[in-house]
Motif scaffolding. Structure first.
Motif, PDB file in Angstrom:
ATOM      1  N   HIS A  24      -9.889   5.844   6.911  1.00 24.80           N
ATOM      2  CA  HIS A  24      -8.677   6.541   6.451  1.00 24.80           C
ATOM      3  C   HIS A  24      -9.109   7.747   5.624  1.00 24.80           C
ATOM      4  O   HIS A  24      -9.964   7.602   4.747  1.00 24.80           O
ATOM      5  N   GLY A  59      -9.050  10.071   2.632  1.00 25.15           N
ATOM      6  CA  GLY A  59      -8.578   9.936   1.264  1.00 25.15           C
ATOM      7  C   GLY A  59      -9.627  10.464   0.318  1.00 25.15           C
ATOM      8  O   GLY A  59     -10.726  10.852   0.737  1.00 25.15           O
ATOM      9  N   GLY A 101      -1.875   9.841  -4.905  1.00 29.43           N
ATOM     10  CA  GLY A 101      -0.828   9.483  -3.940  1.00 29.43           C
ATOM     11  C   GLY A 101      -1.430   8.930  -2.658  1.00 29.43           C
ATOM     12  O   GLY A 101      -0.942   7.944  -2.087  1.00 29.43           O
ATOM     13  N   GLY A 102      -2.507   9.571  -2.212  1.00 29.90           N
ATOM     14  CA  GLY A 102      -3.171   9.123  -0.987  1.00 29.90           C
ATOM     15  C   GLY A 102      -3.729   7.711  -1.157  1.00 29.90           C
ATOM     16  O   GLY A 102      -3.623   6.874  -0.246  1.00 29.90           O
ATOM     17  N   ARG A 129      -2.670   5.354  -3.103  1.00 28.72           N
ATOM     18  CA  ARG A 129      -1.553   4.398  -3.135  1.00 28.72           C
ATOM     19  C   ARG A 129      -1.046   4.119  -1.719  1.00 28.72           C
ATOM     20  O   ARG A 129      -0.768   2.978  -1.352  1.00 28.72           O
ATOM     21  N   ARG A 130      -0.942   5.196  -0.914  1.00 28.88           N
ATOM     22  CA  ARG A 130      -0.476   5.046   0.476  1.00 28.88           C
ATOM     23  C   ARG A 130      -1.445   4.200   1.291  1.00 28.88           C
ATOM     24  O   ARG A 130      -1.046   3.356   2.082  1.00 28.88           O
ATOM     25  N   ILE A 131      -2.747   4.432   1.089  1.00 26.84           N
ATOM     26  CA  ILE A 131      -3.748   3.662   1.849  1.00 26.84           C
ATOM     27  C   ILE A 131      -3.618   2.174   1.516  1.00 26.84           C
ATOM     28  O   ILE A 131      -3.710   1.312   2.388  1.00 26.84           O
ATOM     29  N   ASP A 139      -0.920   0.571   0.738  1.00 28.21           N
ATOM     30  CA  ASP A 139       0.239   0.084   1.490  1.00 28.21           C
ATOM     31  C   ASP A 139      -0.103  -0.171   2.949  1.00 28.21           C
ATOM     32  O   ASP A 139       0.280  -1.185   3.520  1.00 28.21           O
ATOM     33  N   GLN A 140      -0.835   0.785   3.537  1.00 28.11           N
ATOM     34  CA  GLN A 140      -1.176   0.667   4.968  1.00 28.11           C
ATOM     35  C   GLN A 140      -2.118  -0.501   5.230  1.00 28.11           C
ATOM     36  O   GLN A 140      -2.003  -1.205   6.228  1.00 28.11           O
ATOM     37  N   ALA A 180      -3.288   2.684  -8.930  1.00 31.91           N
ATOM     38  CA  ALA A 180      -2.670   2.527  -7.600  1.00 31.91           C
ATOM     39  C   ALA A 180      -2.590   1.037  -7.252  1.00 31.91           C
ATOM     40  O   ALA A 180      -1.585   0.557  -6.716  1.00 31.91           O
ATOM     41  N   TYR A 223       0.595  -1.210  -6.536  1.00 33.03           N
ATOM     42  CA  TYR A 223       0.679  -1.904  -5.240  1.00 33.03           C
ATOM     43  C   TYR A 223       0.920  -3.404  -5.455  1.00 33.03           C
ATOM     44  O   TYR A 223       1.760  -4.010  -4.772  1.00 33.03           O
TER      45      TYR A 223
END
Ligand code: NDP
Ligand code: GDR
Length: 346
Positions: free
Chosen positions: A60, A62, A68-69, A71-73, A75-76, A115, A119
């Motif tokens: 991924h 990042g 922000g990135g 945190r998104r990773i 989630d994914q 993050a 999460y």
């Protein structure tokens, strides 16, 4: 369901060995990589399969500077374990780039912890966290250093690692995060970056043997380091996250050599006398040096059941073998009329 792990710094030396270990244990591994204008995945290419084939390793984009990135990773990926290995990890370079080093090494760890906290709150899942701490944090503290030794950092890199260390302790105590600091002494391998002193030496010695290089310029030869094999050390990282309680652990061999002794060991393996080939270049000196790091890993042995399995002679031989293979390939190219590529760096 296989457990899943997220690894920052997956393209580095330790990231590649840890990924091999986790894949062998049946994990699904996710790595954070930085976008670069050239390929930067050499160390993990052998582990990477076509994503359309349902791979066990996924990458991924990042960066530890991009909250922000991260945190998104999370989630994914929904990881069970997170290993924070990403860093500007060169001590000498940290004197030239102190602010950048603090950003990535110090604040980067804080960003990832924050993050993770967010999460965990949102997902109600528990995640285990490993922070790649360093013996450099001990700096000028007297050997042998263990978990109770006071940190006396001697570089911007070491100061940033100390900051990250205490943030991990703070997140553990404030939010109950399962977070561990591994305080790892130097560990090397054929995959070690070429500007760290052991690899710089094995790379140069093998090139000298084949007539591809005629001098090796180094800095301070008197510093002592406790060198182990990276492949052994990633096992300790994993074991820390398998315990009932999070804690901090020193990981070391307990034996230290000077740079001069390591030079002799490597050149002897190639029937060369290092004194004929090495010159001192003050540009490799550091504004402040760490003289003697030698670890006491008794706690890791007692609780994790971990011990270093590779002695320095075996490690040096492994690195010489790897670099001899590279030097042979380079010699073939040279004999076929291709020019040598000059190398620089610390
Ligand atoms: P390397 O220098 O080989 O690898 C560092 C990794 O961090 C690379 O994958 C690099 O990516 C990545 N990275 C750099 N900057 C960022 C960023 N801004 N965001 C995300 N990733 C980034 O280090 P090692 O594998 O040797 O060490 C792993 C960790 O352990 C580091 O944190 C290091 O400080 C620490 N450590 C290492 C020891 C050792 O002896 N090896 C001893 C003690 C601690 P890229 O490939 O794109 O540059
Ligand atoms: P270190 O490793 O600073 O311990 O950090 P490095 O191999 O860079 O230096 C070890 C010792 O060798 C001396 N030295 C030289 N070092 C380099 N790089 N190049 C030279 O030409 C040279 N000549 C002498 C240094 O002065 C030093 O005393 C490594 C990194 O992996 C960190 O990320 C990690 O945290 C620590 O190990 C533990």
């Amino acid at each position: 369901m296989s457990p899943s792990a997220l690894v920052t710094g997956i393209t580095g030396q330790d990231g590649s060995y840890l990924t091999e270990l986790l894949l062998a244990k049946g994990y699904e591994v996710h790595g954070v990589i930085r976008r670069a204008s050239t390929f930067n995945t050499d160390r993990i290419d052998h582990l990477y399969a076509d994503p359309h084939q349902g791979p066990k390793l996924q990458l991924h984009y990042g960066d530890l500077q991009d909250s922000g990135g991260l945190r998104r990773i999370l989630d994914q990926v929904a990881p069970d374990e997170v290993y924070n290995l990403g860093a500007q990890s060169h001590v000498r370079v940290s004197f030239d780039q102190p602010e950048f080093t603090a950003e990535v090494v110090g604040l980067g760890c804080l960003r990832l912890l924050e993050a993770l906290r967010s999460y965990q709150d949102a997902s109600k899942r528990k995640v285990r966290f490993y922070q790649a701490g360093s013996s450099e944090m001990f700096g000028s503290a007297k050997p042998r250093q263990n978990e109770d030794t006071r940190f006396q950092p001697r570089s911007p890199y070491a100061c940033a690692k100390v900051y990250a260390h205490y943030q991990v302790v703070n997140y553990r105590e404030s939010y109950g995060l399962f977070a561990c600091n591994g305080i790892l002494f130097n560990h090397e391998s054929p995959r070690r970056g070429e500007t760290f002193v052991t690899r710089k030496i094995t790379r140069a010695a093998t090139r000298i043997k084949l007539g591809l290089q005629h001098k090796l310029y180094l800095g301070n030869l008197d510093a002592k380091r406790d060198w182990g094999f990276a492949g052994d050390y990633v096992e300790a990282m994993w074991r820390m996250l398998q315990q009932d309680h999070p804690d901090d652990y020193v990981v070391a061999t307990g034996t230290a050599l000077t740079i001069r002794q390591f030079l002799a060991l490597v050149f002897e393996q190639l029937d060369l006398d290092w004194k004929e080939w090495v010159e001192i270049d003050p540009r490799y000196f550091r504004p402040a040096e760490v003289d003697h790091l030698e670890g006491d890993a008794a706690k890791s042995k007692a609780i994790l059941g971990w011990e270093a399995g590779t002695d320095i002679k075996t490690l040096a031989a492994m690195m010489v073998d790897g670099d001899m293979e590279l030097a042979r390939r380079e010699a073939v190219l040279k004999n076929a009329g291709h020019a040598e590529t000059p190398r620089g760096g610390f």
